[in-house]
Design a protein around this motif. Structure first.
Motif, mmCIF file in Angstrom:
data_model
loop_
_atom_site.group_PDB
_atom_site.id
_atom_site.type_symbol
_atom_site.label_atom_id
_atom_site.label_comp_id
_atom_site.label_asym_id
_atom_site.label_seq_id
_atom_site.Cartn_x
_atom_site.Cartn_y
_atom_site.Cartn_z
ATOM 1 N N UNK A 4 37.518 31.931 44.481
ATOM 2 C CA UNK A 4 36.141 31.803 44.010
ATOM 3 C C UNK A 4 35.213 31.632 45.188
ATOM 4 N N UNK A 5 33.948 31.451 44.893
ATOM 5 C CA UNK A 5 32.954 31.339 45.951
ATOM 6 C C UNK A 5 32.778 29.883 46.354
ATOM 7 N N UNK A 6 32.555 29.661 47.654
ATOM 8 C CA UNK A 6 32.274 28.307 48.125
ATOM 9 C C UNK A 6 30.837 27.960 47.723
ATOM 10 N N UNK A 283 37.540 39.374 50.932
ATOM 11 C CA UNK A 283 38.258 38.256 51.562
ATOM 12 C C UNK A 283 39.379 38.789 52.451
ATOM 13 N N UNK A 284 40.060 39.831 51.977
ATOM 14 C CA UNK A 284 41.187 40.398 52.731
ATOM 15 C C UNK A 284 40.726 40.983 54.063
ATOM 16 N N UNK A 285 39.463 41.390 54.159
ATOM 17 C CA UNK A 285 38.973 42.028 55.387
ATOM 18 C C UNK A 285 39.235 41.141 56.603
ATOM 19 N N UNK A 286 38.971 39.853 56.475
ATOM 20 C CA UNK A 286 39.272 38.938 57.592
ATOM 21 C C UNK A 286 40.618 38.243 57.427
ATOM 22 N N UNK A 287 40.971 37.870 56.169
ATOM 23 C CA UNK A 287 42.138 36.998 55.977
ATOM 24 C C UNK A 287 43.457 37.766 55.925
ATOM 25 N N UNK A 288 43.445 39.006 55.438
ATOM 26 C CA UNK A 288 44.690 39.766 55.294
ATOM 27 C C UNK A 288 44.457 41.207 55.741
ATOM 28 N N UNK A 289 44.168 41.383 57.057
ATOM 29 C CA UNK A 289 43.768 42.729 57.512
ATOM 30 C C UNK A 289 44.811 43.809 57.210
ATOM 31 N N UNK A 290 46.072 43.421 57.072
ATOM 32 C CA UNK A 290 47.089 44.450 56.774
ATOM 33 C C UNK A 290 46.978 44.985 55.337
ATOM 34 N N UNK B 1 36.855 31.156 49.006
ATOM 35 C CA UNK B 1 38.119 31.863 48.807
ATOM 36 C C UNK B 1 39.168 31.307 49.759
ATOM 37 N N UNK B 2 40.298 30.977 49.213
ATOM 38 C CA UNK B 2 41.418 30.552 50.046
ATOM 39 C C UNK B 2 42.653 30.777 49.191
ATOM 40 N N UNK B 3 43.440 31.767 49.550
ATOM 41 C CA UNK B 3 44.578 32.094 48.691
ATOM 42 C C UNK B 3 45.868 31.405 49.138
ATOM 43 N N UNK B 299 41.469 38.931 38.510
ATOM 44 C CA UNK B 299 40.760 38.256 37.437
ATOM 45 C C UNK B 299 41.552 37.030 36.962
ATOM 46 N N UNK B 300 42.882 37.200 36.897
ATOM 47 C CA UNK B 300 43.742 36.085 36.497
ATOM 48 C C UNK B 300 43.658 34.935 37.502
ATOM 49 N N UNK B 301 43.630 35.271 38.804
ATOM 50 C CA UNK B 301 43.523 34.219 39.821
ATOM 51 C C UNK B 301 42.180 33.493 39.701
#
Lengths: 363, 416
Positions: A4-6, A283-290, B1-3, B299-301
């Protein structure tokens, strides 16, 4: 774990929304869109007050050092207001390219000026998505030749960042000799796009010659176009619901008819998961680049399809009025149409996704 | 966001992986569709309860593991079962719907009597809600009960009672307050399927199997104490469980598993010169479904995070049943198309693929789009509760006089 958003992100989103609600009513969009250069200085100045032009620029170069998810939230709000300002290329892709792959000198020369609103760089990487006959830029001995299509945030640019046929990026000042700039007329009159023709133009390459940086820009661009489409779709759904809650036919509000209600429900049901997918990809752009390239293809293609449906369905809910210029619904309709095609339509993004996960070999 | 789940949860996940590695071989196989759990499945269920991998938050006094609710741990458990391809805890209607209802609204005696044997798979339940004349408009149900010498005496008919043949018990909605408005006249009763006067007839569906039944009640006598909640409160008691059913039908892990099975199929199935996945049209459809599955997983997350923060699920949650059921159906549709002519083969045929599962799924999932609140009812809910759109105006009831006129006109036309 928090999907979610901070609080800061919610504040950013709300601040941009308020700023646009104050400075960018539909009449203003209408005025701007009738000019050759649609960019609204008034709206851009207001966004400058929130630091938006420098949001993706590292703090040491005068920016706010924010993330792509932050940028996605801004893109969404800009589209919600169909704001006629440069953003995607000038304030996200160009800063990202220079921050991730620029030389120290390039950073110092450009980033502070972009952050302060004094300079703006347009980006042309369409070649890396869809090569076509009669286009493509080659680099020999530091000189560029050929044509780059679809330079984004074209009008008023001080420089262009152009991908050559190998995927390498080059910086070209707008006043370079041998550079011809041809504005293109698109359906979406709130954003400026042009074509660049090069004849022995001296350019300054970015160091990375692997094509990696162009790929990063493509990912970021796709995610932000999806976010733009999300914002435009949100506006169109809200407008359909509002209209159907005011318009009466057969002695009742048309929104009480299930035929209309179900159109709105279907829009919302397809639209809402797109939001989650876009947040994830950003979020993946920075956190999960792969993982980001696949997520970007998915966000781009899925949002493109969903919002084509939303754009036409919302128009239909408005009946004949939706088709007029009077209501202005078409500004959002066209914004969605633009977002769908640029940097690859749904089929093109899915073809790339298939290669990325090894379903087939690259053509 | 923090997974990231953080170290405590990573440790929990490792622990569970170790459990599955050590004990996974004891899990039952091929009984997903069996209504009555096998001895093997019952043993597996008990082992899972003992380790807290199912019935996790149900108090120990009632046969559960007795842990504090922890949404992330529940999520990890579901993910790990799915990842390992090992069946998790039993998820029949008794466990998914009746147990949460009893825990919330049942008496102490009812909880002690029914929760533990239900959790352990010893008592199987069926649900008596829908009737031939009360589907989407469930509250108009007509199965009735009168009170006679300390007993409810039930007459009427239920439909869509899956597992009624195998069930020991039924939780059933009946009209007990005949003068009350329709929602206020219903009671929630629980009784044995061996009670005299109950007849179960299998209801064969388009799949060729009888996944459901019709259940008939004639002068079925049930002690008045076998009610959950008060007389006339049945609608509200049932709504507590309908919420649980909606959750059951929208599991993103199940979608992901089906999708992965489809990818495997399309990589293996060969038509003409290549694999199904080499066909660009089929592959494009596959990619489109994958993006939709990804969107539903995200959406589930998001819903999960909302509940962690105690925030309402909002629109993200309202759309789950509609979207997930449709998506599951589309996944099966593509599987059939990818098989080409082989797609027509059904279970038991020579050359069948995966025991005809895809065709069965394709048909059964259409049933799921209709069941548990039809797609159209879901859209009404999304529009009215999610988008705040105006409700359908109530039409005046058709009066006796008007009906008489309509009948007369019809007769006239018939004779002309």
């Amino acid at each position: 774990m928090d999907f979610g958003l901070s609080q800061e992100q919610q504040m950013l989103r709300d601040a941009v929304a308020r700023c646009l609600a104050d400075t960018c009513p539909l009449e203003h969009v209408r005025e701007c869109s009738e000019r050759d250069n649609p960019v609204s200085d008034k709206v851009l100045d207001a966004l400058q007050g929130l630091g938006i032009p420098g949001m993706m620029i590292p703090e040491e170069h005068g920016g706010l050092g924010m993330t792509l998810l932050d940028a996605a939230l801004v893109a969404e709000q800009l589209a919600y207001a169909v704001a006629p300002v440069s953003f995607l290329a000038s304030h996200v892709l160009a800063p990202l390219a220079l921050s991730e792959a620029g030389s120290e000198d390039q950073k110092v020369r450009w980033l502070p000026k972009i952050a302060s609103g004094e300079a703006h760089i347009s980006v042309a990487i369409s070649e890396t998505v869809e090569a076509r006959d009669g286009a493509g830029v080659t680099c020999r001995g530091g000189k560029l030749d050929g044509t780059a299509l679809f330079a984004l945030d074209f009008a008023g640019a001080d420089a262009f960042l152009v991908a050559d046929t190998t995927g390498r990026l080059h910086l070209v000042p707008a006043n370079a000799s041998g550079l011809e700039k041809i504005p293109l007329t698109t359906i979406d009159r709130t954003r400026s796009v042009g074509e660049l023709r090069f004849a022995q133009v001296t350019a300054e390459p970015l160091a990375d010659d692997s094509g990696f940086t162009a790929g990063r820009l493509r990912d970021a661009g796709r995610i932000l176009l999806a976010a733009d489409s999300l914002g435009a779709g949100q506006a169109m759904i809200e407008k359909a619901v509002d209209y159907s809650g005011q318009r009466e036919q057969f002695g009742r509000l048309i929104g009480s008819f299930q035929a209309v209600k179900h159109m709105c429900a279907e829009m919302a049901a397809h639209h809402e998961p797109c939001r989650s997918l876009i947040w994830y990809a950003a979020y993946a752009y920075e956190a999960m680049p792969e993982d980001v390239s696949l997520a970007a293809c998915q966000a781009k293609s899925h949002t493109g399809d969903v919002h084509r449906f939303v754009a036409r369905t919302s128009t239909e809910v408005h009946g004949g009025m939706g088709f007029t210029d009077l209501v202005g619904l078409h500004y959002w309709f066209k914004r969605i149409g633009f977002d769908r095609q640029v940097l690859g339509g749904p089929e093109s993004a899915r073809a790339e996704a298939a290669v990325l996960q090894g379903w087939i070999k690259a053509a | 966001m923090d997974l990231d789940y953080g170290p405590e949860y990573d440790a929990f996940r490792q622990e569970m992986r170790l459990f599955l590695k050590l004990h996974g071989h004891r899990a039952p196989t091929g009984q997903a569709r069996a209504a009555r759990p096998s001895a093997e499945a019952v043993e597996w269920q008990k082992l899972l309860i003992e380790h807290g991998y199912t019935a996790r938050t149900i108090p120990r006094d009632y046969g559960g593991y007795g842990s504090e609710p922890d949404i992330l741990k529940s999520r990890i458990i579901a993910e790990e079962f799915s990842r390992a391809g090992i069946p998790g805890g039993l998820a029949n209607q008794g466990i998914s719907m009746l147990v949460p209802t009893l825990l919330e609204l049942g008496t102490e005696e009812q909880k002690r009597q029914w929760v533990e044997p239900t959790l352990k798979g010893e008592v199987v339940w069926c649900q008596g809600y829908s009737e031939p004349g009360a589907g989407s408009d469930l509250a108009s149900l007509k199965t009735s009960a009168r009170i006679e010498s300390g007993e409810f005496v039930i007459n009427g008919q239920k439909i869509w009672t899956s597992t009624a043949k195998q069930a020991d018990m039924i939780f059933c909605l009946v009209r007990t307050e005949h003068d009350a408005p329709k929602h206020g006249g219903i009671s929630y009763l629980i009784f044995s399927m061996d009670t005299p006067g109950i007849e179960v007839r299998p209801l064969k569906t388009m799949t060729g199997h009888a996944e459901f039944n019709e259940t008939f009640f004639s002068e079925v006598r049930v002690p008045v104490g076998q009610i959950v909640g008060e007389r006339g409160q049945g609608w509200f008691v049932a709504n507590a469980t309908l919420g649980h059913e909606r959750g059951m039908l929208g599991d993103p892990d199940a979608l992901e598993n089906r999708f992965q099975a489809l990818v495997r199929l399309m990589k293996e199935e060969r038509i003409g010169m290549g694999r199904a996945i080499d066909n660009s049209v089929l592959r494009d459809r596959l990619g489109a479904l994958q993006a939709e599955v990804a969107a539903m997983k995200c959406n589930g997350m998001r819903i999960l995070s909302n509940s962690l923060k105690g925030e309402p699920g909002g629109m993200a949650k309202l759309i789950v049943k509609l979207q997930s059921c449709e998506l599951a159906h589309q996944i099966s549709a593509l599987a059939i198309d990818a098989m080409g002519e082989m797609g027509i083969l059904y279970s038991g045929s020579a050359r069948e693929r995966m025991r005809g599962t895809w065709q069965w799924n394709y048909m059964f999932q259409l049933g799921l789009i209709i069941g548990g609140g039809t797609a159209q009812i879901q859209k009404n809910i999304i529009a009215e509760r999610g988008l705040d759109m105006p409700r359908e105006p109530k039409l005046p009831k058709i009066s006796g006089a008007a009906k008489g006129t309509a009948d007369m006109l019809r007769q006239k036309q018939g004779s002309a």
